[in-house]
Motif scaffolding. Structure first.
Motif, PDB file in Angstrom:
ATOM      1  N   MET A   1       0.845  -1.179   0.000  1.00 16.39           N
ATOM      2  CA  MET A   1       0.000   0.000   0.000  1.00 16.39           C
ATOM      3  C   MET A   1       0.888   1.239   0.000  1.00 16.39           C
ATOM      4  SD  MET A   1      -2.861   1.117   2.790  1.00 16.39           S
ATOM      5  CE  MET A   1      -1.843   1.865   4.023  1.00 16.39           C
ATOM      6  N   ALA A   2       0.689   2.133  -0.942  1.00 18.63           N
ATOM      7  CA  ALA A   2       1.418   3.398  -0.965  1.00 18.63           C
ATOM      8  C   ALA A   2       0.959   4.242   0.211  1.00 18.63           C
ATOM      9  CB  ALA A   2       1.171   4.133  -2.286  1.00 18.63           C
ATOM     10  N   GLU A   3       1.824   5.171   0.642  1.00 21.59           N
ATOM     11  CA  GLU A   3       1.520   5.916   1.861  1.00 21.59           C
ATOM     12  C   GLU A   3       0.285   6.802   1.758  1.00 21.59           C
ATOM     13  OE1 GLU A   3       4.986   8.228   2.687  1.00 21.59           O
ATOM     14  OE2 GLU A   3       4.397   9.799   1.323  1.00 21.59           O
ATOM     15  N   HIS A   4      -0.167   7.113   0.559  1.00 26.90           N
ATOM     16  CA  HIS A   4      -1.320   8.000   0.426  1.00 26.90           C
ATOM     17  C   HIS A   4      -2.611   7.249   0.126  1.00 26.90           C
ATOM     18  CE1 HIS A   4       0.250   7.405  -3.639  1.00 26.90           C
ATOM     19  NE2 HIS A   4      -0.966   7.626  -4.043  1.00 26.90           N
ATOM     20  N   GLU A   5      -2.560   5.920   0.124  1.00 23.96           N
ATOM     21  CA  GLU A   5      -3.749   5.142  -0.179  1.00 23.96           C
ATOM     22  C   GLU A   5      -4.464   4.721   1.091  1.00 23.96           C
ATOM     23  OE1 GLU A   5      -2.870   1.844  -2.684  1.00 23.96           O
ATOM     24  OE2 GLU A   5      -1.963   3.087  -4.218  1.00 23.96           O
ATOM     25  N   LEU A   6      -5.770   4.655   1.001  1.00 28.38           N
ATOM     26  CA  LEU A   6      -6.602   4.209   2.102  1.00 28.38           C
ATOM     27  C   LEU A   6      -6.586   2.690   2.131  1.00 28.38           C
ATOM     28  CD1 LEU A   6      -8.811   5.296   4.132  1.00 28.38           C
ATOM     29  CD2 LEU A   6     -10.436   4.669   2.372  1.00 28.38           C
ATOM     30  N   ASP A   7      -6.402   2.100   3.290  1.00 27.79           N
ATOM     31  CA  ASP A   7      -6.432   0.640   3.436  1.00 27.79           C
ATOM     32  C   ASP A   7      -7.873   0.233   3.706  1.00 27.79           C
ATOM     33  OD1 ASP A   7      -6.124  -2.030   3.960  1.00 27.79           O
ATOM     34  OD2 ASP A   7      -4.566  -1.766   5.480  1.00 27.79           O
ATOM     35  N   ARG A  89       1.229  11.069   9.011  1.00 28.50           N
ATOM     36  CA  ARG A  89       2.470  10.360   8.663  1.00 28.50           C
ATOM     37  C   ARG A  89       3.255  11.107   7.594  1.00 28.50           C
ATOM     38  NH1 ARG A  89      -0.663   5.673   9.845  1.00 28.50           N
ATOM     39  NH2 ARG A  89      -1.414   5.517   7.710  1.00 28.50           N
ATOM     40  N   GLN A  90       2.547  11.648   6.594  1.00 25.96           N
ATOM     41  CA  GLN A  90       3.227  12.400   5.532  1.00 25.96           C
ATOM     42  C   GLN A  90       3.892  13.656   6.105  1.00 25.96           C
ATOM     43  OE1 GLN A  90      -0.062  12.960   2.843  1.00 25.96           O
ATOM     44  NE2 GLN A  90       0.473  11.173   1.621  1.00 25.96           N
ATOM     45  N   GLU A  91       3.174  14.394   6.950  1.00 30.11           N
ATOM     46  CA  GLU A  91       3.735  15.614   7.532  1.00 30.11           C
ATOM     47  C   GLU A  91       4.928  15.292   8.429  1.00 30.11           C
ATOM     48  OE1 GLU A  91       0.789  18.186   9.323  1.00 30.11           O
ATOM     49  OE2 GLU A  91      -0.566  17.882   7.619  1.00 30.11           O
ATOM     50  N   PHE A  92       4.852  14.189   9.168  1.00 32.21           N
ATOM     51  CA  PHE A  92       5.962  13.788  10.028  1.00 32.21           C
ATOM     52  C   PHE A  92       7.197  13.449   9.182  1.00 32.21           C
ATOM     53  CE2 PHE A  92       8.337  10.598  12.500  1.00 32.21           C
ATOM     54  CZ  PHE A  92       8.573  11.328  13.653  1.00 32.21           C
ATOM     55  N   LYS A  93       7.000  12.733   8.095  1.00 30.06           N
ATOM     56  CA  LYS A  93       8.108  12.381   7.194  1.00 30.06           C
ATOM     57  C   LYS A  93       8.715  13.625   6.546  1.00 30.06           C
ATOM     58  CE  LYS A  93       6.822   7.698   5.954  1.00 30.06           C
ATOM     59  NZ  LYS A  93       6.361   6.824   4.880  1.00 30.06           N
ATOM     60  N   GLN A  94       7.913  14.676   6.395  1.00 29.32           N
ATOM     61  CA  GLN A  94       8.400  15.911   5.795  1.00 29.32           C
ATOM     62  C   GLN A  94       9.023  16.842   6.833  1.00 29.32           C
ATOM     63  OE1 GLN A  94       4.874  17.331   3.831  1.00 29.32           O
ATOM     64  NE2 GLN A  94       5.061  15.858   2.141  1.00 29.32           N
ATOM     65  N   GLY A  95       9.144  16.376   8.089  1.00 29.14           N
ATOM     66  CA  GLY A  95       9.860  17.154   9.091  1.00 29.14           C
ATOM     67  C   GLY A  95       9.040  17.780  10.194  1.00 29.14           C
ATOM     68  N   ILE A 114       1.877   6.711  18.095  1.00 28.80           N
ATOM     69  CA  ILE A 114       1.302   5.453  17.595  1.00 28.80           C
ATOM     70  C   ILE A 114       1.081   5.560  16.085  1.00 28.80           C
ATOM     71  CG2 ILE A 114      -0.784   4.025  17.585  1.00 28.80           C
ATOM     72  CD1 ILE A 114      -0.981   4.604  20.622  1.00 28.80           C
ATOM     73  N   ILE A 115       0.545   6.682  15.637  1.00 29.05           N
ATOM     74  CA  ILE A 115       0.248   6.868  14.211  1.00 29.05           C
ATOM     75  C   ILE A 115       1.532   6.865  13.386  1.00 29.05           C
ATOM     76  CG2 ILE A 115      -0.630   8.512  12.492  1.00 29.05           C
ATOM     77  CD1 ILE A 115      -2.712   9.343  14.705  1.00 29.05           C
ATOM     78  N   VAL A 116       2.537   7.630  13.798  1.00 31.15           N
ATOM     79  CA  VAL A 116       3.744   7.754  12.964  1.00 31.15           C
ATOM     80  C   VAL A 116       4.628   6.524  13.036  1.00 31.15           C
ATOM     81  CG1 VAL A 116       3.710  10.274  12.984  1.00 31.15           C
ATOM     82  CG2 VAL A 116       5.117   9.059  14.658  1.00 31.15           C
ATOM     83  N   THR A 117       4.574   5.766  14.122  1.00 29.90           N
ATOM     84  CA  THR A 117       5.409   4.563  14.197  1.00 29.90           C
ATOM     85  C   THR A 117       4.713   3.328  13.666  1.00 29.90           C
ATOM     86  OG1 THR A 117       4.734   4.093  16.475  1.00 29.90           O
ATOM     87  CG2 THR A 117       6.739   5.403  16.165  1.00 29.90           C
TER      88      THR A 117
END
Length: 138
Positions: A1-7, A89-95, A114-117
């Motif tokens: 699953m790509a990071e922007h896709e809904l599971d 998660r996207q915002e965390f990866k962007q700093g 919990i969300i980012v890890t």
């Protein structure tokens, strides 16, 4: 699953049907306007039926086990939680820092962590009450 896709596998069955049948954007739009409302699901769906005008003939067919009865449109919150978590998660990866995310999303540090890890460990975060609260000794 790509990071922007809904599971969709994490969604309740009713919501999953809407997303798979209608696509994410159309499902979110229709559900946000109609969540909680009751609709009659026709035995033989036609484009002129009230439910089909709002959701499509394909969606009426997908709900064939409810044909001939009323159906309450599911709430959208499970999808919105997943979309929010993807954005965090996207915002965390962007700093973005955890504290920035706490302020922006009005969540606890524990929940942000919990969300980012969860993605980093290969396990998608479960929505709703599936996670357990940590017990903190005072």
């Amino acid at each position: 699953m790509a990071e922007h896709e809904l599971d969709v596998s994490l969604l309740p069955h009713g919501l999953r049907l809407f997303v798979v049948t209608m696509g994410l954007d159309d499902a979110v739009k229709a559900l946000s306007e109609e969540q909680g409302n009751l609709f009659f699901i026709p035995d033989k769906p036609t484009p002129n039926h009230e439910f089909c005008k709002r959701f499509s003939v394909d969606m009426a067919r997908a709900l064939s086990n409810h044909a001939g009865s009323t159906y309450q449109i599911p709430k959208l919150d499970k999808i919105l939680i997943q979309l929010r978590n993807i954005k965090i998660r996207q915002e965390f990866k962007q700093g973005a820092s955890v504290q920035d995310l706490v302020r922006r999303y009005k969540l606890t540090r524990q929940m942000i962590n919990i969300i980012v890890t969860s993605e980093a460990n290969g396990a998608p975060i479960l929505v709703g009450d599936a996670h357990k609260q940590m017990e903190l000794k005072l």
